[in-house]
Design a protein around this motif. Structure first.
Motif, PDB file in Angstrom:
ATOM      1  N   ASN A 161       5.165   1.626  -0.371  1.00 54.39           N
ATOM      2  CA  ASN A 161       6.217   1.022   0.458  1.00 54.39           C
ATOM      3  C   ASN A 161       5.723   0.447   1.783  1.00 54.39           C
ATOM      4  N   LEU A 162       4.396   0.401   1.979  1.00 52.55           N
ATOM      5  CA  LEU A 162       3.864  -0.211   3.198  1.00 52.55           C
ATOM      6  C   LEU A 162       3.466  -1.649   2.892  1.00 52.55           C
TER       7      LEU A 162
ATOM      8  N   TRP B 170       0.720   6.684  12.097  1.00 53.63           N
ATOM      9  CA  TRP B 170       1.711   6.692  11.013  1.00 53.63           C
ATOM     10  C   TRP B 170       2.873   5.776  11.391  1.00 53.63           C
TER      11      TRP B 170
ATOM     12  N   GLN C  52       0.850  -1.200   0.000  1.00 51.96           N
ATOM     13  CA  GLN C  52       0.000   0.000   0.000  1.00 51.96           C
ATOM     14  C   GLN C  52       0.882   1.245   0.000  1.00 51.96           C
ATOM     15  N   ASP C  53       0.464   2.250  -0.746  1.00 49.52           N
ATOM     16  CA  ASP C  53       1.182   3.533  -0.809  1.00 49.52           C
ATOM     17  C   ASP C  53       2.641   3.369  -1.235  1.00 49.52           C
TER      18      ASP C  53
ATOM     19  N   ALA D  99       7.023  -0.748   7.184  1.00 46.01           N
ATOM     20  CA  ALA D  99       7.333   0.407   6.330  1.00 46.01           C
ATOM     21  C   ALA D  99       8.711   0.194   5.719  1.00 46.01           C
TER      22      ALA D  99
ATOM     23  N   VAL E 193       4.396   6.308   6.465  1.00 48.08           N
ATOM     24  CA  VAL E 193       3.178   5.920   5.739  1.00 48.08           C
ATOM     25  C   VAL E 193       2.043   5.761   6.740  1.00 48.08           C
ATOM     26  N   LYS E 194       0.826   6.085   6.274  1.00 47.71           N
ATOM     27  CA  LYS E 194      -0.339   6.017   7.147  1.00 47.71           C
ATOM     28  C   LYS E 194      -0.766   4.571   7.328  1.00 47.71           C
TER      29      LYS E 194
END
Length: 544
Positions: free
Chosen positions: A492-493, A532, A489-490, A507, A513-514
């Motif tokens: 790099n998560l 986060w 997700q996003d 992360a 990242v959220k």
């Protein structure tokens, strides 16, 4: 047998287990000769118990010329004097069980030592003898000059580099056979197409199971059988990736009947004995070795060599999950072992590598399935660049690759720079011998005694994570039937969702990242901002 942790369920304790791999040469030296041994391990067993793990896996300590640090076995049912006596092993097994630790041993069924009595009998008996049928003795090929048996029987290459064949009796005009060794020349391969080999190994298993050993880790479990006729391989390149470069030397269909036989034997004991395979194949192929009537577990090799990249982790995780769905056995997770560059170095070295190794350990312990930790992983030990003149790995001499850097003795104390407590104190006024592999400058900064006093150390984190993992199994958050759905997700998560609502998040980028909404149950580092996740951190999260 008194065990600290209840079985869950009683016949399948391994599904939730955390196993600690002990490399005896490098764990603890009880007699001051610079080599780790069973006495040293016995003395240090309470330390392993304080980690909260369920058991230990011991790499080979059986009699061996030590060409490949014990993976060249000359007596499968003994103890090498280098490591002690059978009485030492019996005491170790008793104390381990008393501390609630199960004990797994290595068994090496693909090959033995050239010093093994049966191989020595085969050499002495000569061509065509029943003794040679226990191994692969084959006439060579004629050279262009017409010299009989001047060339090896085929083009197979050794894992350690060079050809996989050696002359049985070099220079003999009457014995012109060659023998097969997929590893070093000191490790001849057994001929598993001879039923006598299967009978021999059943007796080996019975010997250790009768002693009360709880299970076996099976070395090169996908090997054993070779293609009928021993034809040339499609490629004559070196077989340097777990035999994968040559499909003719492993993963033959006949091998599965061996593990069906071993499983039937393992289930004659109460509690059932565990079979864990070193099966270095693609996940879909490796999973076939864990069908309901074969081995219980196989190491997740698609995972063990990963770098620090979320897409690679997610791809490997999903591939392993698909394999689990096919055959039912959950992955057996590991990030380190005695053959792999340590994660603190593999993930970036220095402070960055250390942070990532910490996050990876937390992630590992949250994944669905059992987990194996290699000694020193709980300390965040880095790979050591062992001086060339001190390297002893046979892969270095033949293939230019060394595994010595992950086998350097553990640092127990900050002081005593000669060994950092690896050699136990004794009444002998002479200082202990220099460790069999040299320890680098500053090795004492990783010492167990230091980390035991530091609540923020890697050791403290590992102990807390194992305890939390046990709690989540006990309260039903984790179950033996959990799968793992992986995605990124996003950018790099990395996310792995196991039981409904439980997430492992890592992360792996350079910016925060959220996190998905939920309650953080555990983290590698404190969160710098609520909701986060900062780079190189990992959490266990329960969705709200």
């Amino acid at each position: 047998m008194s065990l600290a942790h209840p079985e869950s369920p009683s016949e399948q304790w391994w599904q939730s287990a955390v196993i600690y791999q002990v490399y005896p040469r490098s764990f603890a030296d009880g007699n001051g000769d610079g080599v780790g041994d069973l006495t040293g391990l016995l003395h240090r067993l309470p330390y392993i118990a304080t980690l909260g793990v369920d058991g230990i896996w011991l790499t080979p300590f059986q009699p061996s010329p030590q060409v490949d640090q014990g993976y060249d076995v000359s007596d499968y049912c003994g103890v090498d004097p280098l490591f002690g006596t059978m009485a030492d092993f019996d005491a170790l097994l008793e104390q381990a069980h008393g501390l609630g630790l199960r004990v797994l041993l290595d068994v090496v069924p693909n090959h033995c030592s050239s010093a093994h009595p049966l191989f020595q009998q085969a050499l002495a008996s000569g061509p065509g003898s029943p003794e040679r049928e226990m191994f692969h003795f084959v006439e060579g090929r004629s050279s262009s000059l017409g010299t009989v048996s001047d060339l090896p029987p085929n083009n197979w290459q050794s894992v350690f580099g060079g050809r996989a064949w050696s002359r049985a009796n070099p220079g003999s005009e009457t014995d012109t056979e060659w023998y097969l060794h997929l590893f070093s020349a000191g490790q001849p391969d057994w001929n598993w197409r001879n039923p006598a080999v299967g009978d021999y190994f059943e007796n080996v298993l019975r010997f250790w199971f009768d002693k009360g050993v709880d299970g076996l880790r099976i070395d090169v479990a996908h090997g054993l059988f070779k293609a009928d006729g021993l034809p040339d391989a499609p490629s004559a390149e070196a077989v340097v990736d777990g035999l994968r470069a040559n499909p003719l030397v492993s993963d033959q269909e006949d091998v599965h009947e061996v593990y069906r036989r071993w499983r039937r034997l393992a289930e004659k004991y109460q509690p059932h004995r565990l079979l864990v395979g070193e099966v270095n194949l693609e996940p879909a192929r490796a999973a076939r070795y864990t069908r309901s009537d074969e081995m219980h577990q196989a190491f997740a090799f698609a995972f063990v060599k990963l770098g620090w990249d979320p897409e690679s982790w997610a791809a490997a995780g999903n591939e392993l999950e698909e394999a689990r769905k096919l055959h039912g056995a959950a992955p057996t997770w590991a990030l380190e072992n005695h053959d792999i560059v340590r994660s603190a170095t593999r993930f970036g070295a220095g402070e960055v590598g250390g942070r990532r190794a910490r996050a990876a350990l937390v992630a590992l312990l949250g994944l669905p399935g059992s987990a194996y930790l290699y000694q020193g992983q709980e300390l965040g030990l880095p790979e050591v660049d062992v001086p060339v003149e001190a390297r002893v790995d046979p892969m270095w001499a033949r293939g230019g690759i060394t595994r010595d850097g992950t086998r350097v003795p553990l640092p127990w104390t900050e002081g005593l720079a000669r060994s950092h407590g690896f050699s136990l104190p004794s009444r002998d006024p002479a200082p202990p011998a220099i460790p069999w592999l040299p320890v680098p400058d500053g090795w004492g900064s990783h010492a167990i005694e230091l980390q035991q006093r530091d609540p923020d150390s890697m050791l403290a984190l590992a102990t807390r994570a194992i305890a939390m993992r046990r709690q989540l199994w006990d309260d039903g958050t984790f179950t033996a039937h959990d799968g793992g759905t992986w995605h990124v997700q996003d950018g790099n998560l990395l996310l792995c969702e196991r039981s409904p609502g439980f997430l492992v998040a890592v992360a792996m980028g350079s910016s925060p990242v959220k996190l998905p909404a939920g309650v953080v149950l555990f983290s590698a580092f404190p969160l710098e901002k609520e909701g986060w996740l900062q780079p190189d951190n990992a959490v266990w999260l329960r969705r709200s």
